[in-house]
Scaffold this active site. Structure first.
Site, PDB file in Angstrom:
ATOM      1  N   ASP A  57       0.839  -1.202   0.000  1.00 58.38           N
ATOM      2  CA  ASP A  57       0.000   0.000   0.000  1.00 58.38           C
ATOM      3  C   ASP A  57       0.875   1.253   0.000  1.00 58.38           C
ATOM      4  OD1 ASP A  57      -2.153  -1.696   0.168  1.00 58.38           O
ATOM      5  OD2 ASP A  57      -2.389  -1.475   2.328  1.00 58.38           O
ATOM      6  N   LYS A  58       0.295   2.356  -0.424  1.00 57.39           N
ATOM      7  CA  LYS A  58       1.001   3.634  -0.545  1.00 57.39           C
ATOM      8  C   LYS A  58       1.829   3.971   0.703  1.00 57.39           C
ATOM      9  CE  LYS A  58       0.020   8.579  -0.911  1.00 57.39           C
ATOM     10  NZ  LYS A  58      -1.037   9.615  -0.945  1.00 57.39           N
TER      11      LYS A  58
END
Length: 324
Positions: free
Chosen positions: A139-140
């Site tokens: 994820d980011k």
């Protein structure tokens, strides 16, 4: 510019009764469902050596699926000179340590500035590999280790190793609440019914298994180590939320700030200001896709999580007699 690819896999017994398009999408999860359906309709998918073009065709389990297709180079994916923290690199693979606030793959709202754009600049030939060699994502705002394939054969073998659960991925995290012991979460994950950007435990989801163990107790938080068996979107975040121990800083999954009773204002402010999920991909172990050598990589826990653990540790010591 396009590239010919050939993919093979065997339908699992657990997929009995699935539609062909659904089964193929699960077997080759590196490609989008829309692309899989397109290949099906174009006659590029074979079941036990016979072309099948009906997406609704039911599979029984055990069939050999072969896909002969072309991948068009995506013109919108531009090389960008973005620095990468490269932990290891050879002719076939590279392993990177991804910082926070760094999206892995271009998508809605993030057309560029991603790990993929950086990979295209670092190694232009990776444009010939589907998804620029990306095998799995973080994820980011999750930090840590990712392996990337530099060639099509390396990517095919790494994807297969992931599907067979032969790649070990361990994470470090800080969870909210007092966790007494480790365990395993085995709950299916799918798209959230109302919040479309989030995932959730749902009976209609894909199988997902997360192992976890307690590394350190704090007063109102727990430092944990986790190991993924599967790799669903947001898997650890969803499973920890399901256990009612969401990750510190993970507001979308219920990780609202919890201040220990009598904590210093400094600690309270640190907890309130922690603005990402406290999750780090700390260890990656797999067989090299070409040489077969067993490789293991470690990435140090980033400063924000280290500092938070130190502050929680100090708070626990100061309030030891009160809580234990």
């Amino acid at each position: 510019m396009s590239q010919q690819i050939e993919l093979t896999n065997t339908v699992k017994d657990s997929q009995l009764g699935q539609r062909l398009d659904q089964a193929v999408a699960e077997l080759f999860s590196d490609f989008s469902r829309s692309r899989i359906k397109e290949w099906l309709l174009q006659g590029k998918v074979q079941v036990n050596g016979e072309v099948v073009t009906k997406p609704r065709f039911k599979v029984m389990g055990g069939e050999e699926i072969t896909v002969f297709a072309e991948i068009e180079a995506e013109e919108r994916w531009e090389p960008q000179d973005i620095p990468l923290d490269i932990v290891y690199e050879d002719d076939d693979i590279l392993v990177i340590n991804k910082p926070r606030d760094f999206v892995v793959h271009p998508g809605a709202g993030t057309p560029d500035g991603t790990v993929l754009n950086a990979l295209l600049h670092h190694f232009p030939d990776i444009a010939e590999v589907p998804r620029a060699g990306i095998v799995h994502r973080l994820d980011k705002d999750t930090t840590g280790l990712m392996v990337v394939a530099k060639t099509v054969p390396a990517q095919t073998r790494l994807v297969r190793a992931l599907q067979k659960r032969n790649i070990t991925r361990e994470y470090e995290a800080i969870a909210i609440g007092k966790m007494t012991a480790g365990g395993k979460v085995e709950q299916p994950i799918g798209r959230h019914s109302t919040k479309r950007t989030l995932m959730a435990v749902t009976p209609m989801g894909k199988p997902a298994v997360t192992h976890y163990r307690v590394a350190e107790h704090f007063r109102e938080h727990t430092r944990i180590r986790l190991r993924l068996e599967t790799g669903r979107t947001h898997q650890i975040r969803v499973h920890m939320s399901y256990l009612q121990h969401p990750l510190l800083g993970d507001t979308p999954y219920g990780g609202r700030a919890r201040i220990p009773k009598g904590a210093s204002e400094e600690l309270a402010e640190k907890i309130r200001q922690f603005d990402r999920q406290a999750l780090h991909a700390a260890m990656l172990r797999f067989e090299h896709p070409v040489t077969g050598e067993l490789l293991e990589f470690h990435a140090p826990v980033p400063d924000d999580m280290v500092n938070m653990s130190e502050a929680l540790r100090e708070d626990t010591k100061l309030n030891h007699s009160e809580d234990y």
